[in-house]
Design a protein around this motif. Sequence first.
Motif, mmCIF file in Angstrom:
data_model
loop_
_atom_site.group_PDB
_atom_site.id
_atom_site.type_symbol
_atom_site.label_atom_id
_atom_site.label_comp_id
_atom_site.label_asym_id
_atom_site.label_seq_id
_atom_site.Cartn_x
_atom_site.Cartn_y
_atom_site.Cartn_z
ATOM 1 N N ALA A 267 35.121 -52.874 7.831
ATOM 2 C CA ALA A 267 34.177 -51.676 8.462
ATOM 3 C C ALA A 267 34.636 -52.389 10.033
ATOM 4 N N ILE A 268 34.757 -53.105 10.328
ATOM 5 C CA ILE A 268 35.225 -54.494 11.238
ATOM 6 C C ILE A 268 36.417 -53.824 11.936
ATOM 7 N N VAL B 6 35.874 -62.488 6.921
ATOM 8 C CA VAL B 6 35.066 -61.062 7.106
ATOM 9 C C VAL B 6 35.629 -61.303 8.186
ATOM 10 N N LEU B 7 35.119 -62.014 9.178
ATOM 11 C CA LEU B 7 35.176 -61.773 11.431
ATOM 12 C C LEU B 7 37.736 -61.862 11.314
ATOM 13 N N THR C 210 24.859 -60.397 5.803
ATOM 14 C CA THR C 210 25.254 -60.707 4.539
ATOM 15 C C THR C 210 25.503 -62.010 3.507
ATOM 16 N N PRO C 211 25.848 -63.060 4.511
ATOM 17 C CA PRO C 211 25.797 -64.153 3.938
ATOM 18 C C PRO C 211 24.026 -64.509 3.918
ATOM 19 N N PHE D 132 27.297 -56.703 9.283
ATOM 20 C CA PHE D 132 28.146 -57.384 7.860
ATOM 21 C C PHE D 132 28.799 -59.578 7.865
ATOM 22 N N ALA D 133 28.905 -59.753 8.645
ATOM 23 C CA ALA D 133 29.977 -60.933 8.818
ATOM 24 C C ALA D 133 29.123 -61.986 8.587
ATOM 25 N N VAL D 134 27.384 -61.832 9.613
ATOM 26 C CA VAL D 134 26.972 -63.023 9.283
ATOM 27 C C VAL D 134 25.409 -62.567 8.378
ATOM 28 N N VAL E 286 29.086 -55.849 13.525
ATOM 29 C CA VAL E 286 29.657 -56.724 12.979
ATOM 30 C C VAL E 286 29.167 -57.789 12.273
ATOM 31 N N THR F 251 27.640 -47.805 10.041
ATOM 32 C CA THR F 251 28.857 -47.988 10.896
ATOM 33 C C THR F 251 29.319 -46.297 11.700
ATOM 34 N N PHE G 148 32.476 -66.855 3.609
ATOM 35 C CA PHE G 148 32.712 -65.481 3.815
ATOM 36 C C PHE G 148 32.654 -64.256 5.273
ATOM 37 N N VAL G 149 31.615 -65.752 5.973
ATOM 38 C CA VAL G 149 32.226 -65.013 8.186
ATOM 39 C C VAL G 149 32.879 -65.327 7.735
ATOM 40 N N ALA H 247 33.272 -55.686 3.775
ATOM 41 C CA ALA H 247 32.344 -55.121 5.115
ATOM 42 C C ALA H 247 33.696 -56.087 6.255
ATOM 43 N N VAL I 253 24.782 -54.166 2.371
ATOM 44 C CA VAL I 253 26.265 -53.996 2.764
ATOM 45 C C VAL I 253 26.166 -52.426 2.508
#
Lengths: 67, 495
Positions: free
Chosen positions: B89-90, B250-251, A25-26, A21-23, A18, A52, B246-247, B86, A45
């Motif tokens: 996967a979550i 994605v979440l 990647t940027p 990917f979410a934090v 989580v 995963t 993006f953050v 992204a 990615v």
Amino acid sequence: MNSWRTRALRIAIALLPVLAFAVGTPLLNRVEPQILGIPLNLAWVILWILLTPICLLAIERLRRSQG
Amino acid sequence: MMPESVAAGRIALSIVVVIIAGTIAFALLNLKRGRVDPAEYAIGGRSFGTIFLWVLLAGEIYTAFTFLGAAGWIYLHGAAAYYIPAYGAIGYLVGYALLPRIRRLGAERGLVTAPDLLANYYRSPRLGVLAAILYVVLALPYVTLQLSGLQIVLSSAGYGWLNGTLGAAVAFTAIALFTFTAGLRGTAWASLVKDGLVLAVVLFAGVAIPIHFFGSLGGMFAQLQRTNAALLTLRSGDAPLGQVWFVTTVLFTGIGFYMGPHSIAATFSARSDNTLRRNAMLLPLYSIVLVVIFFAGYAALLLVPGLHGHAADRSFLLVIARYYPPWVMGFVAGAGALAALVPSSALILASAAIAVRNIVRPAFPGRIDTRHETLAMRLAVIAISAAALLAWWLVPETLGSLLLVYYSGITQFLPGVVGAAFGLRLRGIAVTLGLAAGVVTAALLTYVLAHLGFNPGLGGLIVNLAVVGIVERLSPKTKTSPPMADSSLEAPTTD
């Protein structure tokens, strides 16, 4: 008595992709260094798409060992 | 009209027609004969194993939007498109924890639809009706999204010779009749064919095209760095489609991944909890398909530059049309058409089951018994398909933004579904008001305050959770019995 620890560990492992990917990647928002010709952010990615299932496998193992 | 393009269009479209007809025939041949009860029709009699669930839980979410939209996003926005694998996967991680619990509740209490789950667990018929109406209304843009994808695919395969709108309407009618006959089991068989074909086409497009034109992936990215360097990274900070976007996206999209009515139906169709867990481990590999589509999108950007807005969704098909023979276009368009039609089928089926069980049946108590319920669902399939087709003609929209509206809406079901799955003692009225407030907020943020720099659905979810919290706090503690005592888990509470 160990079950809450196992549970915490499972949640921690679940948080890895989580956050990646979410934090991640940027934050890794750059092209160089390229990995096998692929820009770094996209390579990141791809790496985590492959990691995963491994995280989920580890979580599943922990769940089963817990019974 | 040039004669060459007519000939090319005939070849490509013939292949598309054979692929669609062949898939439908294959699925119909694999159907069980005999009487079909509502649970068999809508959720495959809770009997599906790993392979069916794999195609239903990933293949039905990655649709024609994935096929065209992901390449189009790469073309227009570059690295912003990385949000798609992204959030997937979550979504799989959330699914691992959530779906087995939902399936268990469904099997124990005889639930068939997503609103069944909410109405039953929270003992609130009113919540069931609100959820049902929202689900059906939100599902419509998602189906129309597929229709737009279908139109693009068919008009590309026709090389300007065929009216894509009419073609899409015809193909959609065929799939509506198929859904009417086949139910979820037929959709799962069709999905199997679709995923196989999509995989083959995507590998060709994403691996063969870059190597063919640029020597290697590295060669392609080196050229992109010279011509389109800004696209290879996200815009910084809170710029539109920037890092903050993006953050949050994605979440938010990740946690809402399985809130769609068809995903909950697919969950109920699972044979066992372990089938769902095993799937969660295999599903992330589906995201590799998306990365390969990204390569195709980048290749399209270099090969057919200068497209704007809507046209970018065609970029990858333009490459095929310009550089490859019509039969290749036939297979690519055939895969694209299935990627639009098969998920539409699953979504329409789930909406039809919801309309019958959670809107029509409560409105006319005692009028639809179990024997007539399957027939009522079949008729609802036709009605909803017709409504989707009409809505598509009346309100056309871009592919990507429509999907975000859909997601920001369905993710508002999260508090209620998670509460039910994890046995939280929330009140029906709290969940109902939270859901309503969340959807209204998300819609306002999307339509009134467009381009926020953060995900509008997330704003809706925060309001949603706040309302649930406040109502829980304000309502008297002793008035209602807890929604679920442990003993009630053993006894099914509905038919």
